[in-house]
Write a protein that holds these residues in place. Structure first.
Motif, PDB file in Angstrom:
ATOM      1  N   SER A 178     -46.064  27.662 -46.123  1.00  0.00           N
ATOM      2  CA  SER A 178     -47.500  27.355 -46.105  1.00  0.00           C
ATOM      3  C   SER A 178     -47.804  25.883 -45.847  1.00  0.00           C
ATOM      4  O   SER A 178     -48.945  25.533 -45.561  1.00  0.00           O
ATOM      5  N   THR A 179     -46.787  25.024 -45.962  1.00  0.00           N
ATOM      6  CA  THR A 179     -46.991  23.591 -45.744  1.00  0.00           C
ATOM      7  C   THR A 179     -45.907  23.094 -44.790  1.00  0.00           C
ATOM      8  O   THR A 179     -45.242  23.883 -44.133  1.00  0.00           O
ATOM      9  N   THR A 180     -45.701  21.786 -44.729  1.00  0.00           N
ATOM     10  CA  THR A 180     -44.621  21.246 -43.898  1.00  0.00           C
ATOM     11  C   THR A 180     -43.259  21.646 -44.447  1.00  0.00           C
ATOM     12  O   THR A 180     -42.268  21.620 -43.732  1.00  0.00           O
ATOM     13  N   SER A 181     -43.205  22.022 -45.698  1.00  0.00           N
ATOM     14  CA  SER A 181     -41.955  22.461 -46.315  1.00  0.00           C
ATOM     15  C   SER A 181     -41.686  23.918 -45.963  1.00  0.00           C
ATOM     16  O   SER A 181     -42.585  24.756 -45.987  1.00  0.00           O
ATOM     17  N   ALA A 182     -40.429  24.214 -45.622  1.00  0.00           N
ATOM     18  CA  ALA A 182     -39.990  25.596 -45.405  1.00  0.00           C
ATOM     19  C   ALA A 182     -38.920  25.890 -46.444  1.00  0.00           C
ATOM     20  O   ALA A 182     -37.906  25.193 -46.517  1.00  0.00           O
ATOM     21  N   THR A 183     -39.142  26.906 -47.254  1.00  0.00           N
ATOM     22  CA  THR A 183     -38.227  27.167 -48.358  1.00  0.00           C
ATOM     23  C   THR A 183     -37.962  28.656 -48.497  1.00  0.00           C
ATOM     24  O   THR A 183     -38.853  29.478 -48.279  1.00  0.00           O
ATOM     25  N   CYS A 184     -36.736  28.982 -48.850  1.00  0.00           N
ATOM     26  CA  CYS A 184     -36.317  30.365 -49.010  1.00  0.00           C
ATOM     27  C   CYS A 184     -35.386  30.440 -50.213  1.00  0.00           C
ATOM     28  O   CYS A 184     -34.603  29.522 -50.460  1.00  0.00           O
ATOM     29  N   ALA A 185     -35.499  31.520 -50.975  1.00  0.00           N
ATOM     30  CA  ALA A 185     -34.637  31.697 -52.148  1.00  0.00           C
ATOM     31  C   ALA A 185     -34.279  33.165 -52.308  1.00  0.00           C
ATOM     32  O   ALA A 185     -34.988  34.054 -51.826  1.00  0.00           O
ATOM     33  N   ILE A 186     -33.169  33.398 -52.966  1.00  0.00           N
ATOM     34  CA  ILE A 186     -32.823  34.740 -53.428  1.00  0.00           C
ATOM     35  C   ILE A 186     -32.723  34.675 -54.947  1.00  0.00           C
ATOM     36  O   ILE A 186     -31.969  33.878 -55.502  1.00  0.00           O
ATOM     37  N   VAL A 187     -33.550  35.491 -55.591  1.00  0.00           N
ATOM     38  CA  VAL A 187     -33.634  35.495 -57.055  1.00  0.00           C
ATOM     39  C   VAL A 187     -33.272  36.884 -57.552  1.00  0.00           C
ATOM     40  O   VAL A 187     -33.723  37.890 -56.996  1.00  0.00           O
ATOM     41  N   GLU A 188     -32.435  36.931 -58.588  1.00  0.00           N
ATOM     42  CA  GLU A 188     -32.072  38.204 -59.204  1.00  0.00           C
ATOM     43  C   GLU A 188     -32.558  38.209 -60.645  1.00  0.00           C
ATOM     44  O   GLU A 188     -32.071  37.432 -61.467  1.00  0.00           O
ATOM     45  N   ASP A 189     -33.526  39.063 -60.935  1.00  0.00           N
ATOM     46  CA  ASP A 189     -34.146  39.101 -62.252  1.00  0.00           C
ATOM     47  C   ASP A 189     -34.601  37.691 -62.628  1.00  0.00           C
ATOM     48  O   ASP A 189     -35.478  37.146 -61.994  1.00  0.00           O
ATOM     49  N   HIS A 190     -33.979  37.058 -63.625  1.00  0.00           N
ATOM     50  CA  HIS A 190     -34.376  35.701 -64.021  1.00  0.00           C
ATOM     51  C   HIS A 190     -33.318  34.666 -63.643  1.00  0.00           C
ATOM     52  O   HIS A 190     -33.263  33.577 -64.213  1.00  0.00           O
ATOM     53  N   LYS A 191     -32.491  35.007 -62.650  1.00  0.00           N
ATOM     54  CA  LYS A 191     -31.425  34.098 -62.223  1.00  0.00           C
ATOM     55  C   LYS A 191     -31.631  33.708 -60.766  1.00  0.00           C
ATOM     56  O   LYS A 191     -31.792  34.564 -59.894  1.00  0.00           O
ATOM     57  N   LEU A 192     -31.620  32.402 -60.506  1.00  0.00           N
ATOM     58  CA  LEU A 192     -31.690  31.911 -59.145  1.00  0.00           C
ATOM     59  C   LEU A 192     -30.290  31.953 -58.537  1.00  0.00           C
ATOM     60  O   LEU A 192     -29.378  31.278 -59.010  1.00  0.00           O
ATOM     61  N   LEU A 193     -30.115  32.764 -57.483  1.00  0.00           N
ATOM     62  CA  LEU A 193     -28.811  32.857 -56.825  1.00  0.00           C
ATOM     63  C   LEU A 193     -28.627  31.760 -55.781  1.00  0.00           C
ATOM     64  O   LEU A 193     -27.525  31.253 -55.587  1.00  0.00           O
ATOM     65  N   GLY A 194     -29.706  31.408 -55.099  1.00  0.00           N
ATOM     66  CA  GLY A 194     -29.604  30.355 -54.093  1.00  0.00           C
ATOM     67  C   GLY A 194     -30.963  29.990 -53.545  1.00  0.00           C
ATOM     68  O   GLY A 194     -31.891  30.808 -53.548  1.00  0.00           O
ATOM     69  N   GLU A 195     -31.084  28.757 -53.079  1.00  0.00           N
ATOM     70  CA  GLU A 195     -32.371  28.272 -52.548  1.00  0.00           C
ATOM     71  C   GLU A 195     -32.125  27.201 -51.506  1.00  0.00           C
ATOM     72  O   GLU A 195     -31.226  26.361 -51.652  1.00  0.00           O
ATOM     73  N   ILE A 196     -32.904  27.240 -50.437  1.00  0.00           N
ATOM     74  CA  ILE A 196     -32.853  26.221 -49.390  1.00  0.00           C
ATOM     75  C   ILE A 196     -34.261  25.674 -49.194  1.00  0.00           C
ATOM     76  O   ILE A 196     -35.215  26.449 -49.085  1.00  0.00           O
TER      77      ILE A 196
END
Length: 240
Positions: free
Chosen positions: A9-27
């Motif tokens: 939505s902004t100049t930032s581009a971000t993607c994540a994979i979340v499992e329940d309440h655990k962050l598996l990865g984020e860019i």
């Protein structure tokens, strides 16, 4: 439950994979690269590095803005294109909600602000009541001076600002309130992980959006629409 969440939505581009309440990865990329080029590669990189297949994903979360018209369309199209053939649920979450969630359990008012140009911001006011994030206002596109007046009417002593418009208005905001706080710079962009966690909460409650009907939040007309309206107004005035 595993979800892929994206925000463009902004100049930032971000993607994540979340499992329940655990962050598996984020860019997160925040250097004005073209979202249409990098968003799918972010998703592919996360899946590959985590040893996952797209079929392992249970749902998809996407930012509905407000923000860049083009960026929002890219994010929506990407997530719809992934979810539809898999028949997996989609949930759209506001980027403002996700920004406020970055400041979980802060006291007083939480005020995310995204730059909407010409001294305007996209914003909404939030407050934590226990463990629940409460939205106090509708989503708004508003001049920074009007926002300051609105917050003063709330008569809260503590205000925390977060978002990409903070550096632009920091001094003005600091001088406008007695008890003002600002998020650290690394939290001023929407995090896909925050978006994903909010999305999972909604999906676990049985909520999901109609993949064909869900659309971005447009709080004002695009530049092309404004220019067209101005052109039509000029033609109308000329004919009178």
């Amino acid at each position: 439950m595993k979800v892929i969440s994206v925000d463009s939505s902004t100049t930032s581009a971000t993607c994540a994979i979340v499992e329940d309440h655990k962050l598996l990865g984020e860019i997160i990329y925040n250097d004005k690269k073209q979202h249409s080029i990098i968003l799918m590669s972010q998703i592919d990189t996360l899946l590959t590095n985590l040893g996952l297949n797209i079929n392992d994903i249970d749902g998809f979360v996407v930012s509905k803005g407000p923000g860049s018209f083009t960026g929002l369309r890219i994010g929506m199209a990407t997530i719809k294109g992934l979810a539809q053939p898999l028949n997996k649920p989609v949930i759209a979450v506001s980027s403002l909600d996700a920004l406020a969630y970055n400041m979980a359990y802060s006291n007083g008012i939480i005020c995310p602000i995204l730059d909407a140009l010409r001294d305007n911001v996209y914003t909404a006011l939030y407050q934590y009541k226990g463990e629940e994030l409460i939205k106090l206002t509708d989503y708004m596109a508003i001049h920074i001076d009007e926002l300051i007046e609105l917050i003063n009417l709330k008569k809260e002593t503590r205000v925390t600002f977060i978002g990409d418009a903070v550096p632009k208005f920091k001094e003005k905001l600091y001088n406008s309130f007695n008890d003002t706080y600002f998020a650290p710079s690394h939290l001023n962009s929407t995090k896909a992980s925050s978006l994903g966690e909010l999305g999972i909460k909604k999906l676990l409650k049985g909520e999901q959006d109609d993949i064909f009907a869900v659309a971005p939040i447009y709080l004002r007309k695009s530049q092309a629409e404004r220019e067209y309206d101005n052109k039509m107004e000029m033609k109308k005035n000329a004919s009178n």
